[in-house]
Design an enzyme around this catalytic site. Structure first.
Site, PDB file in Angstrom:
ATOM      1  N   GLY A   1       0.787  -1.163   0.079  1.00 52.93           N
ATOM      2  CA  GLY A   1      -0.247  -0.068   0.182  1.00 52.93           C
ATOM      3  C   GLY A   1       0.801   1.026   0.197  1.00 52.93           C
ATOM      4  N   SER A   2       0.282   2.390   0.413  1.00 58.39           N
ATOM      5  CA  SER A   2       0.913   3.604   0.569  1.00 58.39           C
ATOM      6  C   SER A   2       2.218   3.743   1.474  1.00 58.39           C
ATOM      7  CB  SER A   2       0.031   4.830   0.727  1.00 58.39           C
ATOM      8  OG  SER A   2      -0.429   4.712   2.066  1.00 58.39           O
TER       9      SER A   2
ATOM     10  N   VAL B   1       0.966   5.002   5.023  1.00 58.59           N
ATOM     11  CA  VAL B   1       0.314   3.908   6.118  1.00 58.59           C
ATOM     12  C   VAL B   1       1.297   2.798   6.142  1.00 58.59           C
ATOM     13  CG1 VAL B   1      -1.486   2.168   6.177  1.00 58.59           C
ATOM     14  CG2 VAL B   1      -1.961   4.108   5.006  1.00 58.59           C
ATOM     15  N   GLY B   2       2.186   2.486   5.350  1.00 64.03           N
ATOM     16  CA  GLY B   2       3.228   1.468   5.689  1.00 64.03           C
ATOM     17  C   GLY B   2       4.377   1.943   6.820  1.00 64.03           C
TER      18      GLY B   2
ATOM     19  N   GLU C   1       5.616  -3.439   0.969  1.00 65.89           N
ATOM     20  CA  GLU C   1       6.056  -3.121  -0.697  1.00 65.89           C
ATOM     21  C   GLU C   1       4.922  -1.673  -0.900  1.00 65.89           C
ATOM     22  OE1 GLU C   1       4.909  -2.170  -3.960  1.00 65.89           O
ATOM     23  OE2 GLU C   1       3.834  -4.098  -4.045  1.00 65.89           O
TER      24      GLU C   1
ATOM     25  N   CYS D   1       1.689   0.376  -8.547  1.00 63.84           N
ATOM     26  CA  CYS D   1       2.806   0.764  -7.830  1.00 63.84           C
ATOM     27  C   CYS D   1       4.081   0.791  -8.623  1.00 63.84           C
ATOM     28  CB  CYS D   1       3.338  -0.005  -6.911  1.00 63.84           C
ATOM     29  SG  CYS D   1       3.362  -1.747  -6.859  1.00 63.84           S
TER      30      CYS D   1
END
Length: 484
Positions: A230-231, A234-235, A252, A286
């Site tokens: 994800g982003s 947030v990661g 990732e 991505c």
């Protein structure tokens, strides 16, 4: 419209709250499905189910585990038209990205099945007389996979299939934008394949509930690994919280992936790859090619041919097989992308085509005259927008390529293999592809980034490092002499 429940412990169940939410088709705006709105209590229930199933699944023989995965691959192959239709309706994916996800899923299941007997150890010598050292690997335990909306079928499968192959049990948490293609559909496939209950579980969280489900994965000690796609924003939050609990995560994250065209490149081949790498699935992947760094001597030719190709791409109804550009996932993504394009034009960029939307469908866009003050230069662009940046030479191309916090994937076009390798070794990205687009994935290869694009590898043999525990067991065969 169909109603979907969550999949926990081999059963289709309602959310503890009994609440549901509407899953919308981004092209038509109609309700595609009504889905159970899971929360913290449901996550805890799934963790318990996976924890109970773990001892048995970890001891299941490799031949049996391999048979389950290969049966699942065969089911995906048999149901591929149905799966593509669901991906299309739920995500707005046109035919190219739909078929890519389905075929990649089949291959990924087969590759994971083939890796099962590669989980091995070794015997090391000892300096102590009569002793031996055994280095072993064992499954880590419960693995939670959190996947995004942009390629939900393949990315959700990637987050759990290698862990399952190694003997772990799993929980999938798809995005609220794509709960069916991001997890519930795969639950149907594994159920049909006869997987034991609790090996795979799915929590479909409703709006506003993602954080509490993710927090339960982090806080609950029975979850031993987390795989997040994800982003970067947030990661980073997940990594910070997981660090407090000493919990390992694989991240990732986002990318601002450079596509470098050197003056000796095959321009037609570079254009073909660039158009595919930028506009596949509306540029929402991505690892999509997001910044085109072209040596000045060939920039005019490349830009003209690239723009002409972009103008010809069909936009609209993703259900039609010749459509290339379907809808963005939601209004928020559309407004973000339009803001980035408007900012570039305001600051001097030349709009060569596109720059506007029809509903959620954003026309394929090409921008030139890019400078460092523009958002498209500095931010990840999650949509069909191609900023073309002229560079003096390969040294400047390298500086621009690395001049971003991200480091996921990159593409380089050159006829000089030595030059391409030298450049690839210096690019700060987890994956670099010479004479190909940055959009490339093979399940047996290590997939993952560096810098703000995350850490850890989620496929290939490298995934074994993430989802197994490496242990040292010593054996003293004869009595040992101690100092006291």
């Amino acid at each position: 419209m169909k109603d979907y429940r969550m999949y926990i412990d081999g059963q289709w169940v309602d959310a503890a709250s009994k609440n549901t939410f509407a899953d919308l088709n981004p092209y038509t705006g109609e309700v595609f499905a009504m889905v159970a709105a899971g929360g913290k209590a449901d996550a805890a229930r799934a963790i318990e189910a996976a924890s109970r199933a773990f001892p048995s699944w970890a001891k299941t023989g490799p031949a049996e585990r391999r048979a389950y995965l290969l049966k699942a691959a065969a089911i995906v192959d048999r149901r591929k038209d149905e799966i593509m239709g669901i991906i299309n309706e739920e995500t707005g994916a046109a035919f190219p990205i739909s078929i890519i996800q389905v075929m990649a899923a089949i291959t990924m299941l087969q590759v994971a099945a083939g890796q099962i007997t590669s989980v091995s150890g070794e015997m090391l010598p000892s300096d102590f007389p009569g002793a031996a050292n055994f280095i072993t690997r064992q499954p880590a335990g419960v693995v939670a996979g959190i996947s995004p909306w942009n390629a939900p079928f393949i990315l959700s499968i990637r987050s759990v299939v290698f862990p399952m192959a190694y003997g772990n049990t799993t929980i999938a948490k798809p995005s609220q934008e794509t709960p069916v293609s991001g997890g519930l559909l795969f639950a149907e496939i594994l159920e049909e394949a006869g997987f034991p209950k609790g090996v795979y579980n799915v929590i479909s969280n409703g709006p506003g509930l993602s954080g509490e489900v993710g927090d339960e994965f982090i806080i609950n000690p029975k979850v031993r690994r987390i795989s997040f796609t994800g982003s970067t924003e947030v990661g980073r939050q997940i990594a910070e919280k997981a660090g407090k609990h000493l919990k390992r995560v694989t991240l990732e994250l986002g990318g601002s992936d450079p596509f470098i065209v050197l003056k000796d490149a095959d321009i037609d081949a570079a254009v073909n790859a660039g158009v595919f790498g930028r506009y596949i699935h509306q540029g929402q992947i991505c690892m999509s090619s997001k910044r085109f760094l072209v040596e000045k001597e060939v920039a005019g030719e490349f830009t003209a041919k690239f723009t002409e190709r972009a103008k010809r791409l069909k936009i609209g109804d993703p259900r039609k097989q010749d459509t290339v550009i379907g809808p963005l996932i939601n209004k928020h993504q559309l407004e973000l992308l339009q803001g980035q394009v408007d900012d570039a034009v305001k600051k001097g960029a030349k709009l060569l085509c596109g720059g506007k939307a029809d509903g959620l469908c954003f026309y394929p866009t090409v921008l030139s005259k890019i400078n460092r003050t523009m958002r498209v230069y500095n931010e990840e662009t999650c949509g069909p927008v191609a900023p073309i940046i002229e560079v003096e030479d390969e040294k400047e191309a390298l500086l621009v390529a690395n001049g971003t916090p991200y480091g996921l994937s990159a593409g380089i076009f050159t006829r000089d293999m030595q030059k391409g390798m030298e450049l690839a070794e210096q690019i700060e990205a987890g994956m670099v592809h010479i004479n190909d687009a940055s959009f490339l994935d093979e399940p047996h290869c290590p997939f993952g980034g560096m810098k703000d694009s995350g850490y850890g590898k989620s496929s290939g043999m490298a995934a074994m490092e993430e989802y197994t525990e490496l242990r040292w067991i010593s054996y003293q065969k004869t009595p040992k002499q101690y100092l006291f």
